[in-house]
Design a protein around this motif. Structure first.
Motif, short mmCIF file in Angstrom:
data_model
loop_
_atom_site.label_atom_id
_atom_site.label_comp_id
_atom_site.label_asym_id
_atom_site.label_seq_id
_atom_site.Cartn_x
_atom_site.Cartn_y
_atom_site.Cartn_z
N GLU A 222 20.54 15.82 18.11
CA GLU A 222 19.93 14.72 19.39
C GLU A 222 18.77 14.19 18.70
O GLU A 222 17.88 14.78 18.12
CB GLU A 222 19.47 15.88 20.50
CG GLU A 222 19.09 14.91 21.39
CD GLU A 222 18.51 15.60 22.93
OE1 GLU A 222 17.98 15.29 23.75
OE2 GLU A 222 18.93 16.91 22.57
N ASP A 223 18.61 12.85 19.08
CA ASP A 223 17.46 11.98 18.44
C ASP A 223 16.24 12.37 19.29
O ASP A 223 16.06 12.30 20.60
CB ASP A 223 17.87 10.63 18.44
CG ASP A 223 18.58 10.09 17.54
OD1 ASP A 223 18.87 11.05 16.35
OD2 ASP A 223 19.31 8.97 17.37
N VAL A 224 14.94 12.52 18.35
CA VAL A 224 13.72 12.68 19.09
C VAL A 224 12.91 11.36 18.61
O VAL A 224 12.79 11.30 17.20
CB VAL A 224 13.07 14.07 18.52
CG1 VAL A 224 11.63 14.09 19.12
CG2 VAL A 224 13.73 15.23 19.03
N GLY A 278 -2.54 11.62 17.12
CA GLY A 278 -1.76 10.22 16.23
C GLY A 278 -0.21 10.23 16.39
O GLY A 278 0.29 9.21 15.77
N ALA A 279 0.31 11.00 17.28
CA ALA A 279 1.73 10.51 17.73
C ALA A 279 2.09 10.87 19.11
O ALA A 279 1.44 11.98 19.56
CB ALA A 279 2.70 11.50 16.52
N GLU A 280 2.95 10.42 19.63
CA GLU A 280 3.40 10.56 20.77
C GLU A 280 4.85 10.49 20.93
O GLU A 280 5.80 9.97 20.31
CB GLU A 280 2.96 9.40 21.89
CG GLU A 280 3.40 9.49 23.40
CD GLU A 280 3.27 8.24 24.15
OE1 GLU A 280 3.45 8.28 25.32
OE2 GLU A 280 2.54 7.27 23.75
N VAL A 281 5.44 11.55 21.64
CA VAL A 281 7.15 11.64 21.96
C VAL A 281 7.27 10.90 22.92
O VAL A 281 6.80 11.03 23.97
CB VAL A 281 7.27 13.12 22.29
CG1 VAL A 281 8.87 13.13 22.54
CG2 VAL A 281 7.22 14.16 20.86
N LEU A 282 8.48 9.78 22.60
CA LEU A 282 9.08 9.02 23.61
C LEU A 282 10.29 9.59 24.02
O LEU A 282 10.46 9.35 25.21
CB LEU A 282 9.26 7.68 22.88
CG LEU A 282 7.86 6.98 22.21
CD1 LEU A 282 8.32 5.62 21.63
CD2 LEU A 282 6.85 6.74 23.20
N GLU A 283 11.20 10.02 23.26
CA GLU A 283 12.19 10.73 23.63
C GLU A 283 12.47 12.02 23.24
O GLU A 283 12.05 12.08 21.79
CB GLU A 283 13.50 9.78 23.66
CG GLU A 283 13.48 8.39 24.19
CD GLU A 283 14.59 7.33 23.92
OE1 GLU A 283 15.68 7.99 23.42
OE2 GLU A 283 14.41 6.30 24.11
#
Length: 305
Positions: A222-224, A278-283
């Protein structure tokens, strides 16, 4: 043993200008008189050994005498030496060092190394790798404590079969007597290793380590998707290099990372949280909720600060 010592002495003489009898005797743990007899045997076999007198005297091979280099090209020899050096360091393997010396006799002279390999061992107990390798070679059962991905601690008895270095970690593959099945354990989660004196015989059917590693991974990835700010690009690329990357005009980057069951992959949560702001999860959205919950738990530890 004598033949092996004679061969080793020949290669040492080929790789050094002069070696004293006392130095050779100390290295092979024999008397100087035995070394003298070995040198006589080497000369009788046709090798042009020269004796040098004086304080820095000893034995050497006649100038201009070289072994046949036609069997391996210089690229092959240098590549083998590079790999063996890294392994001899990790396992403290004197036999590998002897092989290196033999390869150096047919390698190119005065050529600087163009490749270096450093196998990371800081994620294992200091003596785990050499002890496990010895247990594999001597077919001895090992016992250790193991902390699995669910943070559950168990004691295991194992018949070790092979070591593997992959994904920047060492793994031991073998038959787990505790679970009565073949297993693969990550050495960084292994503690209190003990090599017993009990020996074992391999089972009739042994699965390949590669097949064991992929066991249970039939579900699709599954793509993160994460968006990385400009100040965290290097760290993100170090962690997720071979993934789809899209750079943006503002200096940020979007990464699409294929992961097996990301909602259960605690290793992934740890990496993503290490990026801080520094990073944000979108999906996927559910992963965002998991990370938020992890952060809230962490904040409770510092509520009095």
């Amino acid at each position: 043993m004598k033949l092996e010592r004679l061969i080793s002495i020949i290669y040492k003489l080929l790789n050094h200008e002069v070696l004293s009898a006392s130095r050779l005797a100390e290295e092979f743990q024999v008397s100087p008189r035995t070394i003298y007899r070995d040198i006589d045997a080497i000369c009788a076999a046709g090798f042009p050994v020269v004796s040098y007198q004086g304080t820095n005297g000893g034995y050497g091979i006649m100038d201009g005498y070289k072994m046949d280099k036609s069997l391996l090209g210089s690229y092959d020899v240098n590549s083998l030496i590079t790999v063996l050096r890294s392994l001899s360091t990790v396992f403290e393997d004197k036999r590998a060092q002897g092989t290196i010396e033999r390869l150096q006799t047919i390698g190119p002279e005065h050529q600087a190394a163009s490749l270096s390999v450093d196998l990371e061992t800081c994620r294992t107990e200091p003596d785990a790798l050499p002890h496990l390798r010895t247990a594999i070679a001597e077919r001895k059962v090992v016992r250790f404590d193991y902390i699995d991905v669910k943070n559950e601690r168990t004691n295991r008895d194992m018949e070790p079969l092979s070591l593997h270095y992959k994904y920047r970690n060492w793994y031991i593959h073998g038959f787990c007597r505790t679970r009565r099945d073949y297993r693969e354990f990550r050495l960084s989660r292994l503690t209190n290793l003990f090599v017993t004196q009990e020996t074992f015989e391999p089972h009739d059917e042994m699965p390949e380590a590669a097949a064991l590693s992929n066991k249970g991974w039939q579900d699709p990835m599954e793509d993160v998707v994460i968006r990385v700010d400009a100040e965290a690009l290097a760290e993100a690329m170090d962690q997720f290099n071979q993934v789809n990357k899209q750079f943006h005009a503002d200096g940020s980057m979007t990464m699409r990372i294929p992961v097996y069951r990301p909602l259960e992959a605690r290793w992934l949560w740890t990496i993503l949280l290490s990026f801080g702001s520094g990073a944000e999860v979108l999906e996927p959205p559910a992963l965002r909720g998991i990370l938020k919950e992890q952060l809230q738990h962490a904040l409770k530890l510092y509520k009095d600060v």
